[in-house]
Design an enzyme around this catalytic site. Structure first.
Site, PDB file in Angstrom:
ATOM      1  N   SER A  64       0.797  -1.247   0.000  1.00  0.00           N
ATOM      2  CA  SER A  64       0.000   0.000   0.000  1.00  0.00           C
ATOM      3  C   SER A  64       0.817   1.279   0.000  1.00  0.00           C
ATOM      4  CB  SER A  64      -0.942   0.016   1.198  1.00  0.00           C
ATOM      5  OG  SER A  64      -2.036  -0.794   0.928  1.00  0.00           O
ATOM      6  N   LYS A  67       0.218   3.487  -2.837  1.00  0.00           N
ATOM      7  CA  LYS A  67      -0.951   4.387  -2.897  1.00  0.00           C
ATOM      8  C   LYS A  67      -0.535   5.858  -2.826  1.00  0.00           C
ATOM      9  CE  LYS A  67      -4.387   1.049  -1.056  1.00  0.00           C
ATOM     10  NZ  LYS A  67      -3.777  -0.264  -0.956  1.00  0.00           N
ATOM     11  N   TYR A 189      -4.119  -2.167 -10.250  1.00  0.00           N
ATOM     12  CA  TYR A 189      -4.007  -2.016  -8.788  1.00  0.00           C
ATOM     13  C   TYR A 189      -3.079  -3.103  -8.202  1.00  0.00           C
ATOM     14  CZ  TYR A 189      -5.232  -2.216  -3.855  1.00  0.00           C
ATOM     15  OH  TYR A 189      -5.158  -2.264  -2.489  1.00  0.00           O
ATOM     16  N   TYR A 241      -4.143   3.605   7.996  1.00  0.00           N
ATOM     17  CA  TYR A 241      -5.460   2.969   8.187  1.00  0.00           C
ATOM     18  C   TYR A 241      -6.109   3.381   9.501  1.00  0.00           C
ATOM     19  CZ  TYR A 241      -2.720   0.284   4.931  1.00  0.00           C
ATOM     20  OH  TYR A 241      -1.880  -0.066   3.942  1.00  0.00           O
ATOM     21  N   VAL A 259       1.413  -3.578   3.856  1.00  0.00           N
ATOM     22  CA  VAL A 259       1.460  -4.842   4.586  1.00  0.00           C
ATOM     23  C   VAL A 259       2.733  -5.660   4.304  1.00  0.00           C
ATOM     24  CG1 VAL A 259      -1.024  -5.089   4.969  1.00  0.00           C
ATOM     25  CG2 VAL A 259      -0.003  -6.026   2.884  1.00  0.00           C
TER      26      VAL A 259
HETATM   27  N1  GLN Z   1      -2.309  -5.651  -1.760  1.00  0.00           N
HETATM   28  C1  GLN Z   1      -2.938  -5.342  -0.524  1.00  0.00           C
HETATM   29  C2  GLN Z   1      -4.434  -5.320  -0.682  1.00  0.00           C
HETATM   30  O1  GLN Z   1      -4.914  -4.731  -1.599  1.00  0.00           O
HETATM   31  C3  GLN Z   1      -2.436  -4.051   0.011  1.00  0.00           C
HETATM   32  C4  GLN Z   1      -2.926  -3.776   1.373  1.00  0.00           C
HETATM   33  C5  GLN Z   1      -2.000  -2.990   2.232  1.00  0.00           C
HETATM   34  O2  GLN Z   1      -0.774  -2.928   2.080  1.00  0.00           O
HETATM   35  N2  GLN Z   1      -2.568  -2.439   3.256  1.00  0.00           N
HETATM   36  O3  GLN Z   1      -5.143  -5.880   0.105  1.00  0.00           O
END
Ligand code: GLN
Length: 305
Positions: A64, A67, A189, A241, A259
């Site tokens: 993520s 993002k 994505y 988050y 993650v």
């Molecule tokens: N690839 C993960 C997902 O879309 C990314 C989530 C993350 O890093 N929080 O669930």
């Protein structure tokens, strides 16, 4: 040795007590296999100096953290229009939550939860000629590393385990908040999540956020100074988050986590940092990584507030 270098050098030892308290992400086998007690950290200053410690040059799955780069590029192309389709409020919910979308009519709370990032991916698909290659070229340019690649195995696993993301995309489409074919949006994505970068790559790549949007290696802008401020604000309020409040309280810097165990943090006007350690706490953020940032800020006083 500068004060920053000295403090950085103490961090692997300072966080070692947190090893074993969290768990590497296990929703993808490729992530679960990463050795838990890896630890690396890199700092890239607005003046162009880099400092590293531990496993800072080992590439890991950025997940993520992508993002932040996709949002920046979408803002570069679409400006304020991005925020007609994505909100700017913390969600207080897990990053892959579906529930808010229904009663908020398909407008994701912010660009850093999965629903918001899917909309951002859709905006990029509408603006880039060769989305994957263009994005990769951009990331390679801002990190000055032509070797950056995506991880095919992680990419495939994202597909195999991507039911929630697919559900989010279909749901968004039902509100007309996805314009391109769903298969293309998910494919892009998942690609973004499966890029591999090191702490050093990520610290350099996010340096524009510590430097009014200036490209770290070229005489041009990635985003405007106002957009830079907005991205930093969103990182502070939504970048980790439903743990964003804890991060603001204990670290006090704009942060974006993934993650894969990486966390990027920005000291506006001064430096960008990236810490990586794969063991995550309950909310999906690296436990040793958070501890390292907390200790760094305590010792340097480099918090926003
Ligand atoms: N690839 C993960 C997902 O879309 C990314 C989530 C993350 O890093 N929080 O669930």
């Amino acid at each position: 040795m500068t004060k920053i270098e000295t403090i950085l050098g103490t961090l692997p030892e300072a966080v070692s007590h947190t090893f074993g308290q969290g768990k590497p992400a296990n929703y993808i086998p490729a992530l679960a296999e990463v050795c838990g007690n890896k630890f690396g950290m890199a700092i890239s200053t607005a003046k162009g100096r880099d400092f590293i410690v531990g496993d800072a040059e080992e590439a890991f799955s950025i997940q993520s953290i992508s993002k932040v780069f996709s949002l920046s590029l979408a803002m570069h192309y679409a400006g304020e229009k991005v925020f007609e389709r994505v909100g700017v409020e913390p969600s207080g919910n897990p990053f892959h939550s579906l529930s808010q979308l229904e009663y908020e009519n398909g407008i994701p709370r912010n660009p850093f939860i999965n629903a918001g990032a899917l909309v951002v991916a859709d905006i990029l698909l509408s603006n880039l000629n060769s989305p994957k290659q263009d994005f990769l070229d951009h990331i390679r340019s801002i990190s000055k590393n032509l070797d950056i690649q995506y991880d095919e195995r992680v990419f495939r696993s994202e597909y195999d385990n991507g039911q929630r993301n697919a559900a989010l995309a279909y749901y968004l489409k039902s509100f007309d908040n996805i314009k391109n074919p769903i298969a293309q949006v998910l494919d892009f994505y998942f690609y973004l999540c499966s890029l591999n970068m090191s702490c050093l790559d990520l610290a350099r790549a996010s340096r524009f956020l510590a430097d009014d949007g200036r490209h770290p290696f070229k005489d041009k802008s990635v985003v405007s100074p106002l957009q830079t401020r907005r991205i930093n604000t969103l990182m502070m309020t939504c970048g980790t988050y439903d743990e964003a409040g804890e991060f603001a309280f204990h670290v006090g810097l704009p942060c974006k986590s993934g993650v894969g165990g990486g966390i990027v943090a920005i000291v506006p006007g001064k430096m960008s940092l990236c810490v990586w350690s794969p063991e995550l706490g309950k909310k999906g953020n690296s436990l040793p990584g958070m501890q390292a940032l907390k200790t760094f800020v305590e010792q340097t006083g480099l918090a926003v507030f």
